[in-house]
Every structure is written in C-alpha cells, then in structure tokens.
Design a protein around this motif. Structure first.
Motif, mmCIF file in Angstrom:
data_model
loop_
_atom_site.group_PDB
_atom_site.id
_atom_site.type_symbol
_atom_site.label_atom_id
_atom_site.label_comp_id
_atom_site.label_asym_id
_atom_site.label_seq_id
_atom_site.Cartn_x
_atom_site.Cartn_y
_atom_site.Cartn_z
ATOM 1 N N VAL A 112 0.793 -1.196 -0.087
ATOM 2 C CA VAL A 112 0.160 0.016 0.084
ATOM 3 C C VAL A 112 0.969 1.029 0.090
ATOM 4 O O VAL A 112 1.459 1.707 1.029
ATOM 5 C CB VAL A 112 -0.979 0.047 1.359
ATOM 6 N N ASN A 113 0.897 2.021 -1.067
ATOM 7 C CA ASN A 113 1.750 2.995 -1.406
ATOM 8 C C ASN A 113 1.395 4.298 -0.236
ATOM 9 O O ASN A 113 2.202 5.003 0.088
ATOM 10 C CB ASN A 113 2.101 3.552 -2.587
ATOM 11 N N GLY A 114 0.095 4.301 -0.116
ATOM 12 C CA GLY A 114 -0.431 5.649 0.779
ATOM 13 C C GLY A 114 -0.552 4.880 2.239
ATOM 14 O O GLY A 114 0.454 4.138 2.873
ATOM 15 N N SER A 115 -1.467 5.658 2.880
ATOM 16 C CA SER A 115 -1.742 5.262 4.251
ATOM 17 C C SER A 115 -2.716 4.054 4.236
ATOM 18 O O SER A 115 -3.573 3.836 3.325
ATOM 19 C CB SER A 115 -2.365 6.413 4.821
ATOM 20 N N VAL A 116 -2.670 3.221 5.460
ATOM 21 C CA VAL A 116 -3.474 2.312 5.757
ATOM 22 C C VAL A 116 -4.274 2.858 6.762
ATOM 23 O O VAL A 116 -3.778 3.362 7.763
ATOM 24 C CB VAL A 116 -2.938 1.049 6.292
ATOM 25 N N ILE A 117 -5.761 3.179 6.589
ATOM 26 C CA ILE A 117 -6.534 4.036 7.562
ATOM 27 C C ILE A 117 -7.622 2.928 7.968
ATOM 28 O O ILE A 117 -8.361 2.638 7.214
ATOM 29 C CB ILE A 117 -7.312 5.111 6.707
ATOM 30 N N ASN A 118 -7.402 2.754 9.212
ATOM 31 C CA ASN A 118 -8.320 1.716 10.131
ATOM 32 C C ASN A 118 -9.233 2.307 10.799
ATOM 33 O O ASN A 118 -9.068 2.896 11.777
ATOM 34 C CB ASN A 118 -7.337 0.828 10.843
ATOM 35 N N GLU A 119 -10.427 2.162 10.310
ATOM 36 C CA GLU A 119 -11.588 3.045 10.947
ATOM 37 C C GLU A 119 -12.631 2.084 11.893
ATOM 38 O O GLU A 119 -13.597 2.035 12.135
ATOM 39 C CB GLU A 119 -12.546 3.367 9.960
ATOM 40 N N GLY A 120 -11.982 0.903 12.311
ATOM 41 C CA GLY A 120 -12.361 0.009 13.204
ATOM 42 C C GLY A 120 -12.445 -1.435 12.778
ATOM 43 O O GLY A 120 -13.231 -2.381 13.379
#
Length: 98
Positions: A59-67
């Motif tokens: 994943v070149n960008g962010s891993v955004i974990n919303e739960g």
C-alpha cells in the motif's frame, strides 16, 4: 470470494475479495467483508468497521483503519488507526513512515 488479477481505478470492495492486481488510486474495504491484498494499492487503503483485511502486498499510501481487523505482513506508507481497533503489524512488515 472474488479474485482480481488486473488493474482497477479507485474502488470499493463490497464482497469478500482477493486482490492480486493493482488498484491505481484508493481502495476502500466495506463493512463486514474479508479482503486479502496481495497486489498493489497506489493510494490509501481505507478499512471500514467490522471488515477483515490482510495486507501481504504493498500500500503506497496510508492504511486507514476505521475499526476493522487489519494485519500488515507486506509494506505500507503509514498506519492510521482512527477506529476502535488497532492494526497489527508483523515484525517482517515494512512501514515507511512509522
């Protein structure tokens, strides 16, 4: 489970999916699905609450974990936990901006 082996633009997975190809942009994993990322996401990966995502690829960008329930075995640019759960990062994983 759907298996994707080709290029896609920014997209949202709404069914259990394995990505072996490339998402050119952002990828969102909808609530309650299971996704396996073996390929490449050039943008951000957004994980909605209640989903399960295993990242073996990049994943070149962010891993955004919303739960969601997220495990990183591959590579990511950055990890952002903004939900009620914490992303698990394997000791062999590479996080570029930790």
């Amino acid at each position: 489970m759907e298996i994707i082996d080709h290029k896609l633009p920014s997209t949202t997975f709404i069914h259990d999916t394995t990505l072996n190809g490339i998402v050119e942009g952002d990828l969102t994993a909808s609530e309650g699905i299971h996704a396996v990322i073996n390929g490449i996401v050039t943008g951000d990966l957004i994980i909605r609450a209640g989903s399960y995502v295993d990242i073996n690829g990049i994943v070149n960008g962010s891993v955004i974990n919303e739960g969601g329930h997220v495990k990183v075995y591959g590579m990511a640019g950055y990890i952002r936990d903004i939900g009620s759960t914490q992303t698990l990062v394997d000791s062999a994983a590479i996080i570029r901006f930790a």
